[in-house]
Design a protein around this motif. Sequence first.
Motif, PDB file in Angstrom:
ATOM      1  N   ALA A 216       0.839  -1.212   0.000  1.00  0.00           N
ATOM      2  CA  ALA A 216       0.000   0.000   0.000  1.00  0.00           C
ATOM      3  C   ALA A 216       0.869   1.255   0.000  1.00  0.00           C
ATOM      4  O   ALA A 216       0.558   2.234  -0.694  1.00  0.00           O
ATOM      5  CB  ALA A 216      -0.930  -0.009   1.206  1.00  0.00           C
ATOM      6  N   PHE A 217       1.952   1.235   0.745  1.00  0.00           N
ATOM      7  CA  PHE A 217       2.872   2.376   0.784  1.00  0.00           C
ATOM      8  C   PHE A 217       3.496   2.587  -0.589  1.00  0.00           C
ATOM      9  O   PHE A 217       3.587   3.715  -1.082  1.00  0.00           O
ATOM     10  CB  PHE A 217       3.938   2.133   1.854  1.00  0.00           C
ATOM     11  N   GLY A 218       3.907   1.501  -1.235  1.00  0.00           N
ATOM     12  CA  GLY A 218       4.498   1.609  -2.569  1.00  0.00           C
ATOM     13  C   GLY A 218       3.536   2.219  -3.568  1.00  0.00           C
ATOM     14  O   GLY A 218       3.920   3.063  -4.385  1.00  0.00           O
ATOM     15  N   VAL A 219       2.275   1.825  -3.505  1.00  0.00           N
ATOM     16  CA  VAL A 219       1.259   2.374  -4.408  1.00  0.00           C
ATOM     17  C   VAL A 219       1.032   3.855  -4.114  1.00  0.00           C
ATOM     18  O   VAL A 219       0.922   4.680  -5.030  1.00  0.00           O
ATOM     19  CB  VAL A 219      -0.059   1.573  -4.296  1.00  0.00           C
ATOM     20  N   CYS A 220       0.987   4.215  -2.845  1.00  0.00           N
ATOM     21  CA  CYS A 220       0.812   5.620  -2.466  1.00  0.00           C
ATOM     22  C   CYS A 220       1.979   6.467  -2.978  1.00  0.00           C
ATOM     23  O   CYS A 220       1.774   7.569  -3.502  1.00  0.00           O
ATOM     24  CB  CYS A 220       0.688   5.735  -0.947  1.00  0.00           C
ATOM     25  N   LEU A 221       3.183   5.954  -2.853  1.00  0.00           N
ATOM     26  CA  LEU A 221       4.354   6.678  -3.360  1.00  0.00           C
ATOM     27  C   LEU A 221       4.247   6.914  -4.867  1.00  0.00           C
ATOM     28  O   LEU A 221       4.618   7.969  -5.365  1.00  0.00           O
ATOM     29  CB  LEU A 221       5.635   5.905  -3.026  1.00  0.00           C
ATOM     30  N   GLN A 222       3.702   5.949  -5.581  1.00  0.00           N
ATOM     31  CA  GLN A 222       3.529   6.095  -7.027  1.00  0.00           C
ATOM     32  C   GLN A 222       2.563   7.232  -7.347  1.00  0.00           C
ATOM     33  O   GLN A 222       2.760   7.961  -8.310  1.00  0.00           O
ATOM     34  CB  GLN A 222       3.033   4.791  -7.643  1.00  0.00           C
ATOM     35  N   LYS A 223       1.536   7.378  -6.543  1.00  0.00           N
ATOM     36  CA  LYS A 223       0.546   8.430  -6.781  1.00  0.00           C
ATOM     37  C   LYS A 223       1.165   9.818  -6.675  1.00  0.00           C
ATOM     38  O   LYS A 223       0.620  10.781  -7.216  1.00  0.00           O
ATOM     39  CB  LYS A 223      -0.623   8.287  -5.819  1.00  0.00           C
ATOM     40  N   CYS A 224       2.291   9.905  -5.993  1.00  0.00           N
ATOM     41  CA  CYS A 224       3.012  11.178  -5.868  1.00  0.00           C
ATOM     42  C   CYS A 224       4.237  11.237  -6.775  1.00  0.00           C
ATOM     43  O   CYS A 224       5.026  12.170  -6.697  1.00  0.00           O
ATOM     44  CB  CYS A 224       3.423  11.402  -4.414  1.00  0.00           C
ATOM     45  N   GLY A 225       4.419  10.214  -7.616  1.00  0.00           N
ATOM     46  CA  GLY A 225       5.530  10.198  -8.555  1.00  0.00           C
ATOM     47  C   GLY A 225       6.870   9.828  -7.949  1.00  0.00           C
ATOM     48  O   GLY A 225       7.911  10.063  -8.560  1.00  0.00           O
ATOM     49  N   HIS A 226       6.877   9.226  -6.783  1.00  0.00           N
ATOM     50  CA  HIS A 226       8.119   8.813  -6.119  1.00  0.00           C
ATOM     51  C   HIS A 226       8.459   7.378  -6.538  1.00  0.00           C
ATOM     52  O   HIS A 226       8.315   6.429  -5.773  1.00  0.00           O
ATOM     53  CB  HIS A 226       7.980   8.915  -4.597  1.00  0.00           C
TER      54      HIS A 226
END
Length: 123
Positions: free
Chosen positions: A41-51
């Motif tokens: 879930a953290f990895g997906v959230c980071l993607q939403k911010c372009g990280h």
Amino acid sequence: MNSEELYKKAMELESKGEHKSAISAHKEIVNKSNDPRHFIAFGVCLQKCGHWQQSIEVLEKGIALKPHYCEGDARLFLAKALFKSGKKGLAIKQWQHVSKMQPEYPSYESVQNEAKKMLAQNA
């Protein structure tokens, strides 16, 4: 707050589009937890911010913690992060791996179909 409460808070923040606040909650969770769900879930959230690079690291750890936990979905997320960070060859390897996996809950064949689609578009 325990990790499950934090997880719910992070997911709620994400559902409201507050991704940067959600990242902070996710960071706190993964410092307390070894649950692969939290890392994915953290990895997906980071993607939403372009990280993308951070997402790669977090997703790899989540997959390593429990390789068979939603593995196809997690590897698709990983492939996306790899591709977006310019690591096309590594992304292709993930898509190839996923395309050969047996269907599993909760995504069944949609994971393999998505991997095959990405391979056709990018190989």
